[in-house]
Design an enzyme around this catalytic site. Sequence first.
Site, short mmCIF file in Angstrom:
data_model
loop_
_atom_site.label_atom_id
_atom_site.label_comp_id
_atom_site.label_asym_id
_atom_site.label_seq_id
_atom_site.Cartn_x
_atom_site.Cartn_y
_atom_site.Cartn_z
N HIS A 130 34.95 10.82 2.34
CA HIS A 130 34.94 11.74 3.48
C HIS A 130 36.18 11.64 4.36
O HIS A 130 36.34 12.42 5.29
CB HIS A 130 33.68 11.53 4.33
CG HIS A 130 32.42 11.92 3.63
ND1 HIS A 130 32.18 13.20 3.21
CD2 HIS A 130 31.35 11.19 3.25
CE1 HIS A 130 30.99 13.26 2.61
NE2 HIS A 130 30.48 12.04 2.61
N ARG A 156 36.16 3.14 -0.25
CA ARG A 156 35.03 3.93 -0.72
C ARG A 156 35.61 5.04 -1.58
O ARG A 156 36.44 5.83 -1.11
CB ARG A 156 34.20 4.53 0.41
CG ARG A 156 33.11 5.44 -0.22
CD ARG A 156 32.00 5.80 0.73
NE ARG A 156 32.40 6.76 1.75
CZ ARG A 156 31.55 7.29 2.62
NH1 ARG A 156 30.27 6.98 2.58
NH2 ARG A 156 32.00 8.14 3.53
N GLU A 168 21.71 5.72 -0.87
CA GLU A 168 21.61 6.81 0.12
C GLU A 168 20.91 8.04 -0.46
O GLU A 168 21.05 9.14 0.06
CB GLU A 168 23.01 7.17 0.66
CG GLU A 168 24.06 7.45 -0.40
CD GLU A 168 25.44 7.78 0.19
OE1 GLU A 168 25.57 7.94 1.42
OE2 GLU A 168 26.38 7.89 -0.61
N ASP A 205 23.07 10.26 4.75
CA ASP A 205 22.60 10.94 3.55
C ASP A 205 21.13 10.62 3.28
O ASP A 205 20.37 11.49 2.84
CB ASP A 205 23.48 10.58 2.34
CG ASP A 205 24.73 11.45 2.31
OD1 ASP A 205 24.58 12.68 2.37
OD2 ASP A 205 25.84 10.90 2.26
C1 3PY Z 1 26.06 8.03 5.12
O1 3PY Z 1 25.56 7.71 6.19
O2 3PY Z 1 25.53 8.78 4.29
C2 3PY Z 1 27.37 7.50 4.78
O3 3PY Z 1 27.82 7.70 3.67
C3 3PY Z 1 28.11 6.76 5.83
O4 3PY Z 1 29.44 6.66 5.53
MG MG Z 2 26.84 9.16 2.57
#
Ligand code: 3PY
Ligand code: MG
Length: 250
Positions: free
Chosen positions: A45, A70, A146, A172
């Site tokens: 991101h 990441r 996530e 997420d």
């Molecule tokens: C999320 O909260 O989904 C993330 O990927 C944080 O970076």
């Molecule tokens: Mg995320």
Amino acid sequence: RANTIRKRLADGKTVINGWLSIGSGYSAEGIGHSGAHAVTVDLQHGMLDFSMALHMLQAISATPAMPLVRVPSLDPPKIMQLLDAGAYGVICPMISSPEETREFVAACRYPPQGNRSFGPSRGLLYGGGDYVAKANETVMAIPMIETAEAVERIDEILDVPGIDMVYIGPNDLAFELDGGVSVPRTKSEAALDAVLKAATKRGIPCGIFCSGAEEANKRIAQGFCLVTPGNDFAHLTRSMKEAVAQLVAE
Ligand code: 3PY
Ligand code: MG
């Protein structure tokens, strides 16, 4: 060069992790000197690409912080290239199954443990002459939990050998389980606590992204070993807003 994140975790200490979304070697270096133990370059991101990530990893090398990345997705060649660029750990988003976990861990390890291709490049400059010999025990493979499927299959995922930590993406997870990020997070909070407990029971450290220091302190109290107290952009804009608000000006 040893990975000091591993040592802190082995000693039962918390790891504070900076998070870089601004494509700049200068700000990467500044965050690396903030006192954070690790700094993550976010290619998912963050507003940056591989060539900028390379400069940022070089800048982090001039600081005491350990360099993490990441990656945008489970893409083994990209993961290997970032390891060759000197990342000491890879956080991989959206890992949902043991199969994906195995593929991810294998990309982070030289044979026979995995299938990382030889070409250590900057890994050698940062890590030193014994980089390749020690890489499998230095580099950390950190799947992100996530998705609803990952929560359901957490025991199968944690059974995959070679996971060094799991990292929770609370936002997420809130989308998946609570239907949004601005609604009460009842289900996703219960789920992430269950993931934390399942990982901790097996001795696998658990990290989490947080909005700032206040949330990070709560997560530490909850039992998380690594916390990310907000990203660079949030800190920059928050402190500028505070400065503007304090000014006595017409
Ligand atoms: C999320 O909260 O989904 C993330 O990927 C944080 O970076
Ligand atoms: Mg995320």
